[in-house]
Design an enzyme around this catalytic site. Sequence first.
Site, PDB file in Angstrom:
ATOM      1  N   TYR A  94       0.836  -1.204   0.000  1.00 31.38           N
ATOM      2  CA  TYR A  94       0.000   0.000   0.000  1.00 31.38           C
ATOM      3  C   TYR A  94       0.867   1.250   0.000  1.00 31.38           C
ATOM      4  CZ  TYR A  94       0.927   0.568   5.038  1.00 31.38           C
ATOM      5  OH  TYR A  94       1.527   0.742   6.260  1.00 31.38           O
ATOM      6  N   CYS A  95       0.242   2.373  -0.407  1.00 31.98           N
ATOM      7  CA  CYS A  95       0.867   3.694  -0.265  1.00 31.98           C
ATOM      8  C   CYS A  95      -0.097   4.567   0.536  1.00 31.98           C
ATOM      9  CB  CYS A  95       1.232   4.304  -1.617  1.00 31.98           C
ATOM     10  SG  CYS A  95      -0.180   4.662  -2.698  1.00 31.98           S
ATOM     11  N   PHE A  96      -0.068   5.870   0.359  1.00 31.28           N
ATOM     12  CA  PHE A  96      -0.872   6.728   1.234  1.00 31.28           C
ATOM     13  C   PHE A  96      -2.372   6.604   0.951  1.00 31.28           C
ATOM     14  CE2 PHE A  96      -2.768  10.854   2.543  1.00 31.28           C
ATOM     15  CZ  PHE A  96      -2.616  10.671   3.906  1.00 31.28           C
ATOM     16  N   TYR A 124      -3.087   3.597   3.091  1.00 27.38           N
ATOM     17  CA  TYR A 124      -2.929   3.895   4.520  1.00 27.38           C
ATOM     18  C   TYR A 124      -4.119   4.688   5.062  1.00 27.38           C
ATOM     19  CZ  TYR A 124      -1.375   6.493   8.620  1.00 27.38           C
ATOM     20  OH  TYR A 124      -1.320   7.064   9.864  1.00 27.38           O
TER      21      TYR A 124
END
EC number: 2.9.1.3
Length: 367
Positions: A94-96, A124
């Site tokens: 995952y990223c932001f 996130y």
Amino acid sequence: MSNDFTDYREIFLNDRPLMDVRAPVEFFKGSFPGVVNLPLMNDNERQRVGTCYKQHGQQAAITLGHQLVSGQIKAERIEAWADFARAHPEGYLYCFRGGLRSQIAQQWLKDEAGIDYPRVGGGYKAMRTFLLDTVEQAVAQCDFVLLGGMTGTGKTEVLWQLSNALDLEGHANHRGSSFGKRATGQPSNIDFENRLAVDVLKKRTHGIEQFVLEDESRAIGSCALPLPLYQSMQQYPMVWLEDSLEGRVERILRDYVVDLCAEFVAVHGEEGFALFSERLLESLNNVQKRLGGERHRRMLILMEDALAEQANSGAVDLHRGWIEGLLREYYDPMYAFQREKKGARIEFAGERGAVLEYLRARLINRK
């Protein structure tokens, strides 16, 4: 994309391995238990790309990102991701916000390493929102009781023996008082909130709808309780744990002197005792204003003598002097006032065995 995953509940209930491709600066502000940070861009690269995005737009930023993360750097990062994916085939990345960075990492993994690895839709931010909602829902829907008591009565030890307890101090890695700092640091506030939320989620999944937690102030060291929980704690019923002064002195001696010293030595080796001594003296100085000059000087002499004796022979007997003094003259009057103020909310008071029996019976009766 078809392999985006958005069942956040499943992720946290089953401790799914997570690979966080955000920059380290974002990761250290807050993440989730057990997550590994394998960034697409380091902090410097992320900053340069961000500046480019503001000045020249998305396409220029993407182009710069590909220039900065190319060749050997790109190969090393893909290899790290591939190692993680092979070691944790049941995991996710995952990223932001579940946007460009996780898409790029996912695509590179597929193109360069032949690994089709799923990512968390919403990233996130969506998982963090889910956990914040988890705590708010528990506050709105569940039954809570607080465990109070004088300093040193062993409230945490009681919590450890209950299946429906939330150990706030454990999640904050701090004992909650002016002397509560441990040899290992505290999590970020976001990490603390996330740990607490995962604990709540797992317990509710196992059918627990009543929680016992220690009566705390909003701050536990550098961590702050989620506001909805803290506000509600001001109305929750209480159970008051009692113990003799002698029993409390012995428990504090064990927790804040013997065990804490051993913790410092385990973490810092030869420097451990000196750092432990420094921490103890610093903790006493932190309450100097509230103690008053004369009492502080008296306690300081007792503590310095005790530390000198401990350094010399390993004996800890002299520590009982300042511990008993602090309890009698500082903590006990403060807690006696608190007890009086909260008296109407106290539904049971007793020593450890009776309190445990009462709290267990309370849980069964409320089911």
